[in-house]
Design a protein around this motif. Structure first.
Motif, PDB file in Angstrom:
ATOM      1  N   ASN A  82       5.393   6.066  -6.807  1.00 54.18           N
ATOM      2  CA  ASN A  82       6.445   5.224  -7.376  1.00 54.18           C
ATOM      3  C   ASN A  82       7.801   5.920  -7.376  1.00 54.18           C
ATOM      4  OD1 ASN A  82       4.646   3.140  -7.914  1.00 54.18           O
ATOM      5  ND2 ASN A  82       4.321   3.721 -10.043  1.00 54.18           N
ATOM      6  N   ILE A  83       7.811   7.190  -7.761  1.00 56.57           N
ATOM      7  CA  ILE A  83       9.070   7.947  -7.814  1.00 56.57           C
ATOM      8  C   ILE A  83       9.686   8.047  -6.424  1.00 56.57           C
ATOM      9  CG2 ILE A  83      10.087  10.227  -8.242  1.00 56.57           C
ATOM     10  CD1 ILE A  83       9.397   8.571 -10.774  1.00 56.57           C
ATOM     11  N   TYR A  84       8.890   8.403  -5.451  1.00 58.65           N
ATOM     12  CA  TYR A  84       9.363   8.526  -4.065  1.00 58.65           C
ATOM     13  C   TYR A  84       9.942   7.193  -3.592  1.00 58.65           C
ATOM     14  CZ  TYR A  84       9.135   9.725   0.952  1.00 58.65           C
ATOM     15  OH  TYR A  84       9.442   9.963   2.280  1.00 58.65           O
ATOM     16  N   VAL A 175       6.606  -1.601  -0.334  1.00 51.68           N
ATOM     17  CA  VAL A 175       6.610  -0.938  -1.640  1.00 51.68           C
ATOM     18  C   VAL A 175       5.816  -1.763  -2.646  1.00 51.68           C
ATOM     19  CG1 VAL A 175       8.040  -0.107  -3.538  1.00 51.68           C
ATOM     20  CG2 VAL A 175       8.877   0.051  -1.177  1.00 51.68           C
ATOM     21  N   ALA A 176       4.861  -1.116  -3.287  1.00 54.19           N
ATOM     22  CA  ALA A 176       4.112  -1.730  -4.381  1.00 54.19           C
ATOM     23  C   ALA A 176       4.311  -0.891  -5.636  1.00 54.19           C
ATOM     24  CB  ALA A 176       2.629  -1.828  -4.032  1.00 54.19           C
ATOM     25  N   ILE A 177       3.949  -1.448  -6.773  1.00 56.08           N
ATOM     26  CA  ILE A 177       3.999  -0.697  -8.028  1.00 56.08           C
ATOM     27  C   ILE A 177       2.591  -0.176  -8.304  1.00 56.08           C
ATOM     28  CG2 ILE A 177       4.464  -0.787 -10.502  1.00 56.08           C
ATOM     29  CD1 ILE A 177       6.431  -3.067  -9.946  1.00 56.08           C
ATOM     30  N   TYR A 178       2.419   1.125  -8.218  1.00 55.72           N
ATOM     31  CA  TYR A 178       1.095   1.727  -8.354  1.00 55.72           C
ATOM     32  C   TYR A 178       0.826   2.148  -9.797  1.00 55.72           C
ATOM     33  CZ  TYR A 178       0.690   1.625  -3.326  1.00 55.72           C
ATOM     34  OH  TYR A 178       0.600   1.190  -2.024  1.00 55.72           O
ATOM     35  N   THR A 179      -0.398   1.884 -10.250  1.00 53.58           N
ATOM     36  CA  THR A 179      -0.812   2.241 -11.601  1.00 53.58           C
ATOM     37  C   THR A 179      -2.066   3.107 -11.538  1.00 53.58           C
ATOM     38  OG1 THR A 179      -2.293   0.332 -11.916  1.00 53.58           O
ATOM     39  CG2 THR A 179       0.043  -0.005 -12.408  1.00 53.58           C
ATOM     40  N   PRO A 180      -2.247   4.008 -12.506  1.00 54.80           N
ATOM     41  CA  PRO A 180      -3.421   4.880 -12.490  1.00 54.80           C
ATOM     42  C   PRO A 180      -4.745   4.122 -12.500  1.00 54.80           C
ATOM     43  CG  PRO A 180      -1.790   5.703 -14.040  1.00 54.80           C
ATOM     44  CD  PRO A 180      -1.313   4.355 -13.601  1.00 54.80           C
ATOM     45  N   LYS A 181      -4.813   3.036 -13.259  1.00 53.40           N
ATOM     46  CA  LYS A 181      -6.076   2.296 -13.374  1.00 53.40           C
ATOM     47  C   LYS A 181      -6.456   1.572 -12.091  1.00 53.40           C
ATOM     48  CE  LYS A 181      -6.108   1.593 -18.375  1.00 53.40           C
ATOM     49  NZ  LYS A 181      -6.168   0.587 -19.478  1.00 53.40           N
ATOM     50  N   ARG A 182      -5.457   1.207 -11.276  1.00 60.13           N
ATOM     51  CA  ARG A 182      -5.743   0.400 -10.096  1.00 60.13           C
ATOM     52  C   ARG A 182      -5.474   1.140  -8.791  1.00 60.13           C
ATOM     53  NH1 ARG A 182      -2.772  -3.843  -9.086  1.00 60.13           N
ATOM     54  NH2 ARG A 182      -4.475  -4.739  -7.876  1.00 60.13           N
ATOM     55  N   ILE A 183      -5.220   2.432  -8.861  1.00 63.86           N
ATOM     56  CA  ILE A 183      -4.791   3.170  -7.674  1.00 63.86           C
ATOM     57  C   ILE A 183      -5.822   3.108  -6.550  1.00 63.86           C
ATOM     58  CG2 ILE A 183      -5.680   5.387  -8.542  1.00 63.86           C
ATOM     59  CD1 ILE A 183      -2.399   4.964  -6.571  1.00 63.86           C
ATOM     60  N   ARG A 184      -7.116   3.188  -6.876  1.00 62.10           N
ATOM     61  CA  ARG A 184      -8.143   3.125  -5.832  1.00 62.10           C
ATOM     62  C   ARG A 184      -8.068   1.784  -5.100  1.00 62.10           C
ATOM     63  NH1 ARG A 184     -14.489   3.308  -7.333  1.00 62.10           N
ATOM     64  NH2 ARG A 184     -14.192   5.561  -7.383  1.00 62.10           N
ATOM     65  N   GLU A 185      -8.049   0.703  -5.864  1.00 64.66           N
ATOM     66  CA  GLU A 185      -7.999  -0.646  -5.285  1.00 64.66           C
ATOM     67  C   GLU A 185      -6.712  -0.869  -4.504  1.00 64.66           C
ATOM     68  OE1 GLU A 185      -7.539  -5.253  -6.939  1.00 64.66           O
ATOM     69  OE2 GLU A 185      -7.954  -3.603  -8.335  1.00 64.66           O
ATOM     70  N   GLN A 186      -5.591  -0.391  -5.048  1.00 65.58           N
ATOM     71  CA  GLN A 186      -4.297  -0.609  -4.405  1.00 65.58           C
ATOM     72  C   GLN A 186      -4.175   0.141  -3.082  1.00 65.58           C
ATOM     73  OE1 GLN A 186      -1.961   0.475  -7.982  1.00 65.58           O
ATOM     74  NE2 GLN A 186      -0.942  -1.509  -7.731  1.00 65.58           N
ATOM     75  N   LEU A 187      -4.624   1.388  -3.049  1.00 62.25           N
ATOM     76  CA  LEU A 187      -4.566   2.144  -1.795  1.00 62.25           C
ATOM     77  C   LEU A 187      -5.478   1.530  -0.737  1.00 62.25           C
ATOM     78  CD1 LEU A 187      -4.426   5.869  -2.985  1.00 62.25           C
ATOM     79  CD2 LEU A 187      -2.572   4.484  -2.046  1.00 62.25           C
ATOM     80  N   LYS A 188      -6.625   1.025  -1.178  1.00 62.67           N
ATOM     81  CA  LYS A 188      -7.549   0.366  -0.253  1.00 62.67           C
ATOM     82  C   LYS A 188      -6.910  -0.884   0.340  1.00 62.67           C
ATOM     83  CE  LYS A 188     -12.199  -1.608  -0.005  1.00 62.67           C
ATOM     84  NZ  LYS A 188     -13.461  -1.897  -0.758  1.00 62.67           N
ATOM     85  N   LYS A 189      -6.305  -1.711  -0.508  1.00 59.66           N
ATOM     86  CA  LYS A 189      -5.657  -2.938  -0.036  1.00 59.66           C
ATOM     87  C   LYS A 189      -4.444  -2.624   0.844  1.00 59.66           C
ATOM     88  CE  LYS A 189      -6.867  -6.137  -3.792  1.00 59.66           C
ATOM     89  NZ  LYS A 189      -6.313  -6.970  -4.904  1.00 59.66           N
ATOM     90  N   ASP A 255      15.459  -0.668   6.567  1.00 63.87           N
ATOM     91  CA  ASP A 255      14.958  -1.959   6.087  1.00 63.87           C
ATOM     92  C   ASP A 255      14.489  -1.796   4.645  1.00 63.87           C
ATOM     93  OD1 ASP A 255      14.104  -4.622   6.063  1.00 63.87           O
ATOM     94  OD2 ASP A 255      12.105  -4.078   6.755  1.00 63.87           O
ATOM     95  N   LEU A 256      15.395  -2.046   3.696  1.00 63.06           N
ATOM     96  CA  LEU A 256      15.081  -1.898   2.284  1.00 63.06           C
ATOM     97  C   LEU A 256      14.587  -3.242   1.719  1.00 63.06           C
ATOM     98  CD1 LEU A 256      18.156   0.292   1.305  1.00 63.06           C
ATOM     99  CD2 LEU A 256      15.834   1.062   1.870  1.00 63.06           C
ATOM    100  N   ASP A 257      14.249  -3.240   0.443  1.00 65.72           N
ATOM    101  CA  ASP A 257      13.769  -4.462  -0.247  1.00 65.72           C
ATOM    102  C   ASP A 257      12.507  -5.023   0.402  1.00 65.72           C
ATOM    103  OD1 ASP A 257      15.767  -4.618  -2.283  1.00 65.72           O
ATOM    104  OD2 ASP A 257      17.174  -5.317  -0.770  1.00 65.72           O
ATOM    105  N   ASN A 258      11.637  -4.155   0.842  1.00 65.44           N
ATOM    106  CA  ASN A 258      10.372  -4.580   1.440  1.00 65.44           C
ATOM    107  C   ASN A 258       9.258  -4.342   0.411  1.00 65.44           C
ATOM    108  OD1 ASN A 258       8.224  -5.215   3.099  1.00 65.44           O
ATOM    109  ND2 ASN A 258       8.317  -3.330   4.270  1.00 65.44           N
ATOM    110  N   PHE A 259       9.042  -5.345  -0.455  1.00 68.06           N
ATOM    111  CA  PHE A 259       8.097  -5.198  -1.559  1.00 68.06           C
ATOM    112  C   PHE A 259       6.861  -6.059  -1.358  1.00 68.06           C
ATOM    113  CE2 PHE A 259      12.228  -4.043  -3.312  1.00 68.06           C
ATOM    114  CZ  PHE A 259      11.934  -2.892  -4.023  1.00 68.06           C
ATOM    115  N   ILE A 260       5.781  -5.644  -2.002  1.00 69.01           N
ATOM    116  CA  ILE A 260       4.517  -6.354  -1.916  1.00 69.01           C
ATOM    117  C   ILE A 260       3.764  -6.221  -3.227  1.00 69.01           C
ATOM    118  CG2 ILE A 260       3.225  -4.379  -1.022  1.00 69.01           C
ATOM    119  CD1 ILE A 260       1.642  -6.279   0.742  1.00 69.01           C
ATOM    120  N   ASP A 261       2.967  -7.208  -3.578  1.00 68.79           N
ATOM    121  CA  ASP A 261       2.079  -7.114  -4.738  1.00 68.79           C
ATOM    122  C   ASP A 261       0.694  -6.716  -4.250  1.00 68.79           C
ATOM    123  OD1 ASP A 261       3.959  -7.916  -6.684  1.00 68.79           O
ATOM    124  OD2 ASP A 261       3.635 -10.029  -6.194  1.00 68.79           O
ATOM    125  N   LEU A 262       0.173  -5.640  -4.828  1.00 68.02           N
ATOM    126  CA  LEU A 262      -1.176  -5.192  -4.464  1.00 68.02           C
ATOM    127  C   LEU A 262      -2.079  -5.190  -5.715  1.00 68.02           C
ATOM    128  CD1 LEU A 262      -0.448  -2.146  -2.121  1.00 68.02           C
ATOM    129  CD2 LEU A 262      -1.232  -4.412  -1.442  1.00 68.02           C
TER     130      LEU A 262
END
Length: 262
Positions: A82-84, A175-189, A255-262
């Motif tokens: 997220n910071i990066y 860019v997605a918003i990554y959370t500790p609880k969902r990091i496994r699922e988010q990286l997989k998706k 190419d900025l503003d490239n966001f996604i929901d994971l």
């Protein structure tokens, strides 16, 4: 004798670079205040809100406080991705001209975290990739990392971060918003979404054209054999036998503003 020793060391290095996914826990992982701050940082960058207050909090926290809060790899991966990604958006929106010299941009110390001003390269290669030499293709670690890096880096490497870090270019992952609880699922998706978009398999030639990320960080993926296993696992190629891999040119158009929901 000397050449044989060098060859043995090199082969040892290669053999330790297997295709890996970090052993994330699927539940029960706490979200720290710093994880929440990093999530808010992405949200504010996405929505065009002022982020100076967040940057000031990150800059003035002590190294001990940050390292004590981020103890698990779930917390560390989510925070640092997220910071990066947030800083990429914030800095390049204000100074798009910085991207004219990308080598300087990624190596320049311009992000202040816990009293230390660091480069994007430090976050990516030192902390998220666990002290990897930035031009070592994923096979060679850096020698004598500093205290900041040692205390904040992840414990296990995970090749999927290459499909989560957004460097600001058109061919970068969204860019997605990554959370500790969902990091496994988010990286997989995120891995599946990115590889489906960037990979092209020609069944007639038994050839697959893939992102250059697989070449630049080949050791992270376990070499060509590891890449084939990943592609097969994502259903991009039917099998690994005899498949020829080619690498696409990377589109570095800003190419900025490239966001996604994971």
């Amino acid at each position: 004798m000397k050449n044989n020793l060098i060859a043995l060391v090199f082969l040892t290095l290669l053999s330790c670079c297997k295709v890996k996914e970090a052993p994330f826990k699927s539940s029960g992982v706490e979200t720290t205040d710093f994880n929440k701050i990093s999530e808010q940082f992405i949200e504010f960058a996405r929505d065009g809100k002022e982020t100076k207050g967040i940057q000031d909090k990150l800059a003035t926290v002590s190294l001990e406080e940050l390292s004590t809060a981020l103890t698990t790899d779930e917390q560390k991966f989510a925070f640092w991705i997220n910071i990066y990604n947030a800083y990429i958006q914030v800095i390049l929106k204000e100074h798009p001209e910085y991207y004219n010299d990308r080598r300087d941009f990624f190596s320049k110390e311009q992000i202040t975290i816990a009293g230390e001003t660091v480069a994007f390269g430090k976050i990516e290669h030192g902390i998220i990739r666990k002290s990897q030499w930035d031009v070592g293709l994923g096979y060679f670690r850096t020698w004598f990392p500093d205290k900041f890096e040692r205390k904040l880096r992840v414990k296990k490497r995970d090749y999927r971060i290459h499909f989560a870090l957004n460097c600001g270019a058109k061919d970068c992952p969204p860019v997605a918003i990554y959370t500790p609880k969902r990091i496994r699922e988010q990286l997989k998706k995120g891995t599946k979404v990115y590889l489906k978009r960037t990979s092209d398999y020609d069944s007639n030639k038994n050839e697959v054209a893939v992102t250059s990320l697989f070449s630049w960080f080949r050791g992270d993926f376990g070499g060509k054999g590891g890449v084939k296993k990943i592609l097969k696992g994502e259903g991009i190629i039917p099998n690994t036998k005899g498949v020829n891999i080619t690498y696409k040119n990377y589109d570095w158009t800003l190419d900025l503003d490239n966001f996604i929901d994971l």
